[in-house]
Design a protein around this motif. Structure first.
Motif, PDB file in Angstrom:
ATOM      1  N   LEU A 204       0.839  -0.978  -0.061  1.00  0.00           N
ATOM      2  CA  LEU A 204       0.013  -0.079   0.041  1.00  0.00           C
ATOM      3  C   LEU A 204       0.966   1.249  -0.025  1.00  0.00           C
ATOM      4  N   PRO A 205       0.871   2.049  -0.865  1.00  0.00           N
ATOM      5  CA  PRO A 205       1.784   3.108  -1.077  1.00  0.00           C
ATOM      6  C   PRO A 205       1.503   4.171   0.064  1.00  0.00           C
ATOM      7  N   ARG A 206       2.487   5.154   0.470  1.00  0.00           N
ATOM      8  CA  ARG A 206       2.110   6.015   1.273  1.00  0.00           C
ATOM      9  C   ARG A 206       1.416   7.082   0.674  1.00  0.00           C
ATOM     10  N   ASP A 207       0.640   7.966   1.467  1.00  0.00           N
ATOM     11  CA  ASP A 207      -0.238   8.944   0.770  1.00  0.00           C
ATOM     12  C   ASP A 207       0.766  10.077   0.253  1.00  0.00           C
ATOM     13  N   GLY A 208       0.888  10.350  -0.690  1.00  0.00           N
ATOM     14  CA  GLY A 208       1.472  11.391  -1.541  1.00  0.00           C
ATOM     15  C   GLY A 208       2.811  11.176  -2.125  1.00  0.00           C
ATOM     16  N   VAL A 209       3.333   9.821  -2.067  1.00  0.00           N
ATOM     17  CA  VAL A 209       4.550   9.228  -2.579  1.00  0.00           C
ATOM     18  C   VAL A 209       4.431   8.364  -3.697  1.00  0.00           C
ATOM     19  N   GLU A 210       4.856   8.639  -4.647  1.00  0.00           N
ATOM     20  CA  GLU A 210       4.636   7.617  -5.856  1.00  0.00           C
ATOM     21  C   GLU A 210       5.762   6.881  -5.834  1.00  0.00           C
ATOM     22  N   LEU A 211       5.567   5.505  -6.392  1.00  0.00           N
ATOM     23  CA  LEU A 211       6.708   4.636  -6.462  1.00  0.00           C
ATOM     24  C   LEU A 211       6.851   4.180  -7.856  1.00  0.00           C
ATOM     25  N   ARG A 212       7.941   4.289  -8.265  1.00  0.00           N
ATOM     26  CA  ARG A 212       8.478   3.835  -9.738  1.00  0.00           C
ATOM     27  C   ARG A 212       9.389   2.920  -9.787  1.00  0.00           C
ATOM     28  N   THR A 213       9.324   2.202 -10.642  1.00  0.00           N
ATOM     29  CA  THR A 213      10.519   0.825 -10.953  1.00  0.00           C
ATOM     30  C   THR A 213      10.927   1.089 -12.325  1.00  0.00           C
ATOM     31  N   GLU A 214      12.262   0.736 -12.348  1.00  0.00           N
ATOM     32  CA  GLU A 214      13.089   0.658 -13.547  1.00  0.00           C
ATOM     33  C   GLU A 214      13.791  -0.696 -13.492  1.00  0.00           C
ATOM     34  N   ILE A 215      13.317  -1.722 -14.233  1.00  0.00           N
ATOM     35  CA  ILE A 215      13.746  -2.972 -14.149  1.00  0.00           C
ATOM     36  C   ILE A 215      14.612  -3.134 -15.524  1.00  0.00           C
ATOM     37  N   ARG A 216      15.887  -2.927 -15.691  1.00  0.00           N
ATOM     38  CA  ARG A 216      16.657  -3.057 -16.815  1.00  0.00           C
ATOM     39  C   ARG A 216      17.443  -4.207 -16.763  1.00  0.00           C
ATOM     40  N   ALA A 217      17.179  -5.234 -16.187  1.00  0.00           N
ATOM     41  CA  ALA A 217      18.148  -6.432 -16.406  1.00  0.00           C
ATOM     42  C   ALA A 217      17.157  -7.587 -15.430  1.00  0.00           C
ATOM     43  N   ASP A 218      17.551  -8.751 -15.812  1.00  0.00           N
ATOM     44  CA  ASP A 218      16.780  -9.959 -15.064  1.00  0.00           C
ATOM     45  C   ASP A 218      17.861 -10.715 -14.356  1.00  0.00           C
ATOM     46  N   PRO A 219      18.834 -10.338 -13.689  1.00  0.00           N
ATOM     47  CA  PRO A 219      19.566 -10.987 -12.903  1.00  0.00           C
ATOM     48  C   PRO A 219      19.117 -12.249 -12.048  1.00  0.00           C
ATOM     49  N   VAL A 220      19.758 -13.286 -11.768  1.00  0.00           N
ATOM     50  CA  VAL A 220      19.367 -14.528 -10.830  1.00  0.00           C
ATOM     51  C   VAL A 220      20.570 -14.664  -9.751  1.00  0.00           C
ATOM     52  N   VAL A 221      19.936 -14.510  -8.526  1.00  0.00           N
ATOM     53  CA  VAL A 221      20.897 -14.762  -7.276  1.00  0.00           C
ATOM     54  C   VAL A 221      20.545 -16.028  -6.416  1.00  0.00           C
ATOM     55  N   GLN A 222      21.499 -16.113  -5.663  1.00  0.00           N
ATOM     56  CA  GLN A 222      21.130 -17.348  -4.774  1.00  0.00           C
ATOM     57  C   GLN A 222      20.885 -16.940  -3.232  1.00  0.00           C
ATOM     58  N   GLY A 223      19.715 -17.204  -2.727  1.00  0.00           N
ATOM     59  CA  GLY A 223      19.757 -16.848  -1.282  1.00  0.00           C
ATOM     60  C   GLY A 223      18.192 -17.066  -0.806  1.00  0.00           C
ATOM     61  N   HIS A 224      17.918 -16.512   0.210  1.00  0.00           N
ATOM     62  CA  HIS A 224      16.835 -16.843   0.951  1.00  0.00           C
ATOM     63  C   HIS A 224      15.617 -15.854   0.444  1.00  0.00           C
ATOM     64  N   ALA A 225      14.473 -16.302   0.011  1.00  0.00           N
ATOM     65  CA  ALA A 225      13.714 -15.290  -0.863  1.00  0.00           C
ATOM     66  C   ALA A 225      12.738 -14.524   0.417  1.00  0.00           C
ATOM     67  N   GLY A 226      12.572 -14.983   1.670  1.00  0.00           N
ATOM     68  CA  GLY A 226      11.950 -14.223   2.578  1.00  0.00           C
ATOM     69  C   GLY A 226      12.830 -13.073   3.107  1.00  0.00           C
ATOM     70  N   ARG A 227      14.085 -13.332   3.148  1.00  0.00           N
ATOM     71  CA  ARG A 227      15.289 -12.317   3.928  1.00  0.00           C
ATOM     72  C   ARG A 227      15.518 -11.298   2.835  1.00  0.00           C
ATOM     73  N   LEU A 228      15.212 -11.669   1.710  1.00  0.00           N
ATOM     74  CA  LEU A 228      15.676 -10.636   0.596  1.00  0.00           C
ATOM     75  C   LEU A 228      14.456  -9.690   0.469  1.00  0.00           C
ATOM     76  N   GLU A 229      13.116 -10.588   0.507  1.00  0.00           N
ATOM     77  CA  GLU A 229      12.105  -9.504   0.604  1.00  0.00           C
ATOM     78  C   GLU A 229      12.230  -8.486   1.607  1.00  0.00           C
ATOM     79  N   ARG A 230      12.743  -9.041   2.791  1.00  0.00           N
ATOM     80  CA  ARG A 230      12.720  -8.070   4.061  1.00  0.00           C
ATOM     81  C   ARG A 230      13.705  -6.884   3.739  1.00  0.00           C
ATOM     82  N   VAL A 231      14.665  -7.402   2.870  1.00  0.00           N
ATOM     83  CA  VAL A 231      15.573  -6.132   2.734  1.00  0.00           C
ATOM     84  C   VAL A 231      15.029  -5.169   1.462  1.00  0.00           C
ATOM     85  N   LEU A 232      14.324  -5.317   0.733  1.00  0.00           N
ATOM     86  CA  LEU A 232      13.496  -4.801  -0.114  1.00  0.00           C
ATOM     87  C   LEU A 232      12.488  -3.928   0.592  1.00  0.00           C
TER      88      LEU A 232
END
Length: 332
Positions: A204-232
């Motif tokens: 849910l975006p914060r009021d008055g703040v626009e979220l933009r995404t620029e995905i310029r590559a599709d890399p693949v990493v090795q890790g824990h999905a839950g923890r990396l989602e926590r970083v994001l």
């Protein structure tokens, strides 16, 4: 068949196979006998003396080394957890004992920093937990003292908020303790682009703040999905808290790494605080003055520790405006 030669006797023996063995012997002259006698005297007297000299030198060298080792042992034996600031003496011999002393001092320095960090962490955690506990206790006591004058539903709602805050804080502390001990977590191949897409789809975006995404590559990493989602999530939460109107999430690939940057258009992070923001329970002065909840100061610390356990880095990158946090993870 023996026959005499000059100063001795020589004999020749034949065999059936046609081979001949020649044996010759002669008596030593007086000079040769004297030489042999002198050699015997030198050996009988010089070898024991040389052995004693070498043994004495070795004994003094070993004793000197053991004296230095004894000094190290005595100093280490007196060091306790409360005085890790002490150091062992470093001899000036320049040998392995000196290297041992230097290594032990480096180890003591690391232990000292670790203990100080744990003590500070415990004190900060106690302080952060005390605030919601005190608030909840005050509300409940006032409600019990004046049950007819106060709205019990409002008091309970505030208490639930305090409990939720404590629950979040204890969960963060538990995660940090696991990261500190490098407790293993499930590891799979993960596409950071999918994490960004899924996170924004449920956020849910914060009021008055626009979220933009620029995905310029599709890399693949090795890790824990839950923890990396926590970083994001932590990076986006931090960016939204300080953004004026826009947060940009960019995903690229460079130098064998997946590069995720989260940029906001807020006041930015001063250069002198770019390392400090990743410390635990650190909130800058303007954060503490905010009327809304500025967080517990663990978000970026958790993100940095998760990046470390995945073999990556999290840093504050250069930015012309606002703050830019850059997460680098090695490709799978």
């Amino acid at each position: 068949m023996p026959f005499p030669i000059d100063g001795g006797i020589q004999s020749v023996t034949g065999t059936k196979g046609g081979k001949y063995f020649v044996q010759a012997q002669t008596a030593l002259d007086p000079i040769g006998l004297e030489t042999v006698a002198n050699a015997e005297q030198i050996l009988w007297g010089g070898v024991p003396a040389a052995a004693l000299f070498i043994g004495a030198v070795a004994w003094f060298a070993v004793r000197r080394s053991l004296r230095a080792v004894g000094a190290l042992r005595a100093e280490v034996d007196g060091i306790r957890a409360r005085d890790l600031g002490r150091r062992v003496p470093v001899p000036d011999s320049g040998d392995e004992i000196t290297e041992l002393a230097v290594t032990m001092n480096a180890m003591l320095a690391r232990l000292d920093r670790s203990v100080q960090r744990q003590s500070q962490f415990t004190a900060d955690a106690s302080h952060e937990l005390r605030t919601p506990l005190a608030s909840m206790r005050t509300q409940l006591e006032v409600q019990l003292a004046h049950p007819d004058r106060l709205d019990w539903r409002h008091s309970f709602e505030n208490a639930v908020l305090d409990v939720s805050r404590m629950e979040t804080l204890t969960g963060d502390l538990l995660l940090l303790s696991k990261l500190d001990t490098d407790q293993p977590a499930g590891s799979t191949r993960i596409a950071p682009a999918d994490l960004v897409t899924e996170h924004l789809a449920t956020r849910l975006p914060r009021d008055g703040v626009e979220l933009r995404t620029e995905i310029r590559a599709d890399p693949v990493v090795q890790g824990h999905a839950g923890r990396l989602e926590r970083v994001l999530r932590n990076l986006v939460d931090n960016a939204e808290r300080h953004a004026a109107s826009r947060v940009t999430i960019m995903l690229t690939e460079a130098g064998g790494h997946s590069v995720l940057t989260v940029r906001d258009d807020g006041p930015g992070i001063p250069a002198e605080h770019r390392e400090r923001v990743f410390d635990r329970f650190v909130r800058l002065d303007d954060d503490r003055a905010r009327e809304d909840d500025g967080g517990s100061g663990l978000g970026l610390a958790i993100a940095a520790e998760i990046a470390r356990t995945h073999g990556g880095t999290l840093r504050v990158a250069e930015s012309t405006s606002g703050a830019c946090l850059e997460l680098r993870l090695p490709l799978a």
